[in-house]
Design a protein around this motif. Structure first.
Motif, PDB file in Angstrom:
ATOM      1  N   THR A 152       0.669  -1.143  -0.041  1.00  0.00           N
ATOM      2  CA  THR A 152       0.169   0.010   0.079  1.00  0.00           C
ATOM      3  C   THR A 152       1.011   1.244   0.022  1.00  0.00           C
ATOM      4  O   THR A 152       0.698   2.029  -0.813  1.00  0.00           O
ATOM      5  N   LEU A 153       1.900   1.290   0.978  1.00  0.00           N
ATOM      6  CA  LEU A 153       2.854   2.430   0.881  1.00  0.00           C
ATOM      7  C   LEU A 153       3.235   2.638  -0.514  1.00  0.00           C
ATOM      8  O   LEU A 153       3.534   3.714  -1.026  1.00  0.00           O
ATOM      9  N   MET A 154       3.741   1.557  -1.094  1.00  0.00           N
ATOM     10  CA  MET A 154       4.400   1.585  -2.451  1.00  0.00           C
ATOM     11  C   MET A 154       3.497   2.280  -3.322  1.00  0.00           C
ATOM     12  O   MET A 154       3.882   3.190  -4.391  1.00  0.00           O
ATOM     13  N   ALA A 155       2.218   1.735  -3.245  1.00  0.00           N
ATOM     14  CA  ALA A 155       0.924   2.024  -4.410  1.00  0.00           C
ATOM     15  C   ALA A 155       1.166   3.906  -4.047  1.00  0.00           C
ATOM     16  O   ALA A 155       0.482   4.350  -4.826  1.00  0.00           O
ATOM     17  N   LEU A 156       1.265   3.859  -2.777  1.00  0.00           N
ATOM     18  CA  LEU A 156       0.791   5.495  -2.480  1.00  0.00           C
ATOM     19  C   LEU A 156       2.102   6.408  -2.900  1.00  0.00           C
ATOM     20  O   LEU A 156       2.120   7.380  -2.483  1.00  0.00           O
ATOM     21  N   GLY A 157       3.080   5.742  -3.618  1.00  0.00           N
ATOM     22  CA  GLY A 157       4.233   6.494  -3.871  1.00  0.00           C
ATOM     23  C   GLY A 157       5.546   6.261  -3.087  1.00  0.00           C
ATOM     24  O   GLY A 157       6.478   6.892  -3.326  1.00  0.00           O
ATOM     25  N   ALA A 158       5.763   5.418  -2.075  1.00  0.00           N
ATOM     26  CA  ALA A 158       6.815   5.003  -1.604  1.00  0.00           C
ATOM     27  C   ALA A 158       7.819   4.452  -2.374  1.00  0.00           C
ATOM     28  O   ALA A 158       7.566   3.473  -2.864  1.00  0.00           O
ATOM     29  N   GLY A 159       8.962   4.697  -2.225  1.00  0.00           N
ATOM     30  CA  GLY A 159      10.024   4.268  -3.194  1.00  0.00           C
ATOM     31  C   GLY A 159      10.668   3.183  -2.178  1.00  0.00           C
ATOM     32  O   GLY A 159      10.302   2.976  -0.854  1.00  0.00           O
ATOM     33  N   SER A 160      11.534   2.272  -2.893  1.00  0.00           N
ATOM     34  CA  SER A 160      12.178   1.234  -2.146  1.00  0.00           C
ATOM     35  C   SER A 160      13.050   1.878  -1.028  1.00  0.00           C
ATOM     36  O   SER A 160      12.984   1.117   0.207  1.00  0.00           O
TER      37      SER A 160
ATOM     38  N   PRO B 288       4.917  -4.003  -5.304  1.00  0.00           N
ATOM     39  CA  PRO B 288       3.717  -3.192  -4.884  1.00  0.00           C
ATOM     40  C   PRO B 288       2.239  -3.574  -5.246  1.00  0.00           C
ATOM     41  O   PRO B 288       1.393  -3.365  -4.611  1.00  0.00           O
TER      42      PRO B 288
ATOM     43  N   GLU C 121      11.978   3.788  -9.019  1.00  0.00           N
ATOM     44  CA  GLU C 121      11.869   4.827  -8.232  1.00  0.00           C
ATOM     45  C   GLU C 121      11.151   6.054  -8.902  1.00  0.00           C
ATOM     46  O   GLU C 121      10.238   6.688  -8.219  1.00  0.00           O
TER      47      GLU C 121
ATOM     48  N   ALA D 200       7.488   5.270  -8.772  1.00  0.00           N
ATOM     49  CA  ALA D 200       6.959   5.281  -7.625  1.00  0.00           C
ATOM     50  C   ALA D 200       6.511   7.052  -7.311  1.00  0.00           C
ATOM     51  O   ALA D 200       5.555   7.543  -6.971  1.00  0.00           O
TER      52      ALA D 200
ATOM     53  N   ARG E 222       3.570   7.728  -9.112  1.00  0.00           N
ATOM     54  CA  ARG E 222       2.213   7.507  -8.527  1.00  0.00           C
ATOM     55  C   ARG E 222       2.068   8.675  -7.403  1.00  0.00           C
ATOM     56  O   ARG E 222       0.934   9.109  -7.021  1.00  0.00           O
TER      57      ARG E 222
END
Lengths: 405, 237
Positions: free
Chosen positions: A314-322, A398, B75, B78, B81
């Motif tokens: 979810t965090l990644m879907a919301l835009g969190a990078g690795s 993600p 990245e 991301a 998104r």
């Protein structure tokens, strides 16, 4: 909200799961801290005992045999006094008190005694060459614990215990307990030895060694009486225990190849063995904590990542990078390490202070330097064992966010 | 604007190879509200994942505002998104240990806004969905409908021009569902593009048009009405 808030919330929400890892690292660190703490004070105590025994290194002529440690200087062979200068001018660490000696057989009232010439410490200070070499700038009494409030020893005690005396005039003599008793000599009496009169400044307390049947006088007076020039039978050294274990004897041997260097080997050996055993024990515990604590943390982290895969997705879907995800897990590991290190230090120190006197028979005090060590080890273990689970989280797909879990 | 150009993708599900998308070319203009319907396992979610930059096509390209998503590294996807897309999920996907306010703050925190800005914006959004008095409640302390409203507030956190909704009414009662759909229509009117995957024909009817996905192909792409999208009872769509 910051990453820290995120991590702390999660930790407190699921603190029960984290408890096992925390306890593993806490116990591991506390055991090592306790062992290290007790070892430190036990080594200090042994060093102090060794110091109380007096000189623990003897330099003798090459051909000397060593049957009685305390009588080893009465062999009738000599080496040059210059050896003392060589030792004093060297950069060897751990030479605490240098005590050069020359002994002569003397007769008094039909009985045989030994006249031993010693050099008082004030003469060392007077010798510019030795002073320049900095012998008196060396740490004195290294390896011993100074008991706070301890009063200075009376002058004659220092000769008995430390084999040195601070002042001795050319016509003064100190008399061993047996000599004093046999001849009825008291402080203030006068003695005539080899036709030279001496004022008795003290009758030494009994030591139970051959020293009791000795008469001590100034080295240079004894050298004149012997007529052999500036020579010695022996140099006694109060070496630092830890320096002896680091090979001080071998270093002196290298410096003075023509002489024989001996030490109270049994005592030093025991000490070295104890040190080595404690070091091995610490290493063993370190290995155990790295394995058990590390495995426990890694296991916890892997299951934490698995449980939270939907949240991570979810965090990644919301835009969190690795990178954010990696940091999130490593920050958690850092907090775990810090908490484990601090708690481990406190518990370990408490164990050492409470049980140290029972286990090692010594007073143990807290060592703040171990706190840094404990923190470093705990954080390193925690970070290393969390790295791979954290990396797994950072590489999570993600799309997991949309899957039904 | 969202585009798919000759996109194909298949995957294995319960031992069978399923063609989710078979040479699909599609354009969703800015401000459109599209619902995607189709049988279970037909790969409706594949659409969302692809537009969200979370599933690469076997062939073809996926474009967001003219930018080919899968030519970017993960990245950068991301970042796309974070900046352009708002997600809303069937199971809401709220973070259970964070409060409603903090859940809405997540996209703002990821966009590196200051604490103050995060709080102000998240509070305004929660007030907009009628949860101004539930800021410090955790998801477990909220009703299902309230949880989805928190998710809607979070969806709008970074003011995204594109909304990707995965069965947003799937777990809700009809009344709550309607409120959610009304809200989606409202944000669509603000000019946001919405792509919604749904089982619910009533929900699909809210969209400007419905795309039906059968055997990896789009079979109709027209303005939906509630009558037209009434599938026979028992048809698992």
């Amino acid at each position: 909200m910051r990453l820290k808030t995120f991590v702390c919330r999660e930790v407190f929400e699921r603190k029960n799961q984290l408890a096992t890892s925390f306890v593993a690292i806490l116990l591991g660190i506390s055991v090592i801290v306790a062992v290290k703490n007790i070892t430190f004070y036990s080594e200090k105590a042994v060093a102090k005992e060794l110091d109380a025994l007096g000189a623990n290194i003897l330099i003798l002529p090459k051909s000397a045999s060593l049957q009685d440690y305390y009588g080893a200087d009465m062999q009738g062979e000599e080496f040059p006094e210059e050896y003392v200068t060589r030792l004093a001018a060297s950069d060897l660490q751990g030479l605490d008190n240098l005590s050069p000696k020359l002994s002569l057989p003397v007769e008094l009232s039909g009985k045989r005694f030994t006249l031993t010439g010693i050099l008082p410490t004030n003469e060392f200070q007077a010798k510019a060459a030795w002073q320049g070499a900095g012998i008196f700038s060396r740490p004195q009494n290294c390896g011993t614990v100074d008991a706070p409030g301890a009063t200075a020893e009376p002058p004659k005690e220092t000769l008995v215990r430390k084999r040195v005396i601070s002042t001795l005039e050319e016509n003064q003599a100190l008399v061993g307990a047996d000599v004093g008793a046999a001849l009825g000599i008291k402080e203030g009496d006068t003695l005539t030895l080899l036709n030279k009169p001496f004022a008795v400044t003290a009758v030494l307390p009994a030591t139970g060694t051959v020293d009791d049947s000795r008469i001590f006088a100034h080295l240079h007076t004894v050298q004149q009486l012997a007529g052999k020039g500036p020579v010695l039978n022996a140099i006694e050294i109060l070496g630092c225990c830890d320096q002896i274990s680091k090979g001080l004897v071998q270093k002196i041997n290298t410096l003075l190849p023509e002489a024989k260097v001996v030490t109270i080997t049994q005592i030093v050996d025991t000490q070295i063995k104890t040190n080595k055993m404690m070091a091995r024990l610490s290493l063993l515990f370190l290995a155990i904590i790295v394995l058990v604590g590390g495995a426990s943390i890694a296991n916890y982290m892997y299951s934490n990542v698995f449980e939270r895969r939907k949240e991570i997705g979810t965090l990644m879907a919301l835009g969190a990078g690795s990178g954010v995800v990696l940091k999130m897990f490593l920050l958690k590991a850092l907090l775990l390490g810090l908490a484990g290190g601090v708690a481990g230090y406190v518990l370990g120190t408490a164990i050492a202070v409470i049980f140290g006197p029972r286990i090692a028979g010594v007073i143990v005090l807290p060592m703040p330097s171990l706190a840094l060590w404990a923190l470093g080890v705990a954080v390193a273990i925690s970070l290393m064992s969390s790295y791979f689970p954290a990396r797994q989280a950072a590489r999570l797909d993600p799309a997991t966010a949309l899957q039904e879990i | 604007m969202l585009n798919m150009q000759s996109v194909s993708k298949s995957y294995r599900h319960r031992g069978k190879t399923i063609t989710a998308l078979n040479d699909v070319t599609l354009e969703i203009p800015k401000g459109d509200f599209v619902s995607i319907v189709g049988p279970s396992g037909s790969g409706k979610s594949t659409f969302l994942l692809m537009f969200g930059g979370m599933l690469s096509p076997a062939s073809g390209s996926v474009l967001v505002d003219g930018q080919s998503l899968y030519d970017l590294n993960s990245e950068h996807r991301a970042a796309v998104r974070r900046e352009k897309i708002g997600f809303v999920f069937q199971t809401f996907n709220l973070v259970p240990y964070l409060t409603a306010l903090e859940n809405v703050q997540i996209p703002l925190f990821l966009a590196k806004l200051s604490d103050k800005e995060q709080k102000e914006r998240a509070t305004a959004l929660l007030e907009r969905v009628g949860l101004g008095d539930r800021l410090d409640h955790k998801p477990s302390e909220l009703s299902v409908g309230q949880q989805q409203r928190v998710a809607l507030a979070r969806m709008l956190a970074n003011d995204p021009p594109i909304i990707l909704a995965d069965e947003p009414t799937g777990n809700l009662d009809p009344e709550t569902s309607q409120a959610i759909l009304d809200f989606l229509q409202e944000v669509n009117k603000e000019g946001r593009t919405i792509v919604m995957v749904t089982h619910d024909m009533r929900a699909a009817g809210t969209a400007q048009r419905t795309l039906r996905l059968v055997d990896g192909a789009i079979v109709n792409g027209r303005k939906a009405t509630s009558q037209e999208t009434d599938f026979p009872k028992g048809d698992d769509v």
